[in-house]
Design a protein around this motif. Sequence first.
Motif, short mmCIF file in Angstrom:
data_model
loop_
_atom_site.label_atom_id
_atom_site.label_comp_id
_atom_site.label_asym_id
_atom_site.label_seq_id
_atom_site.Cartn_x
_atom_site.Cartn_y
_atom_site.Cartn_z
N TYR A 153 0.84 -1.18 0.00
CA TYR A 153 0.00 0.00 0.00
C TYR A 153 0.89 1.24 0.00
O TYR A 153 1.99 1.23 0.54
CB TYR A 153 -0.89 0.04 1.25
N LYS A 154 0.35 2.32 -0.55
CA LYS A 154 1.05 3.60 -0.50
C LYS A 154 0.52 4.36 0.71
O LYS A 154 -0.69 4.39 0.96
CB LYS A 154 0.81 4.40 -1.78
N VAL A 155 1.42 4.98 1.45
CA VAL A 155 1.05 5.75 2.62
C VAL A 155 0.20 6.94 2.17
O VAL A 155 0.57 7.63 1.22
CB VAL A 155 2.31 6.24 3.38
N ALA A 156 -0.91 7.16 2.83
CA ALA A 156 -1.77 8.30 2.48
C ALA A 156 -1.05 9.58 2.85
O ALA A 156 -0.46 9.69 3.93
CB ALA A 156 -3.09 8.20 3.22
N SER A 157 -1.08 10.56 1.96
CA SER A 157 -0.42 11.82 2.25
C SER A 157 -1.29 12.62 3.19
O SER A 157 -2.52 12.65 3.09
CB SER A 157 -0.18 12.60 0.96
#
Length: 141
Positions: free
Chosen positions: A135-139
């Motif tokens: 998963y990509k870390v939420a900004s």
Amino acid sequence: MKALHSRHVEIAERDFENALFTGSGILENNVIELLASVDPIDTIEKLKSVIEKLLTRLQTLYMVPMRPKPCKVNAAKRLYGQSAGAISRQTYEQMLTQIRHFLKTLETPIFESAQKKRRFLAKATEFYIRDGKMYKVASLP
């Protein structure tokens, strides 16, 4: 008149000690007087007159041409040597595969420079693995 000038100098030194130039370095005294002497503008004609005088003065000022800031190159382009345009899907998938491998094993790929390795590590911190999925870390706003 000398007293007024010395008071002006005293205020300028006190309030604008770090200024590179005074207000008269930007606008001439007659333009400043024009701005200060404008009566209440109650008609469109008066407004047009004042704006025309100011526009005429502004057109005579020398202004350094503005240049756009250079575009930032994204991490994948820097890491994988893509020079212009969007990176290919294959290149992006290669980067994601390497990040996934790094997150699982903490082994970095071999890069030609320490700078590219640092860029890879910085990009890898944007991702995490949970239950076998990446998963990509939420900004944050």
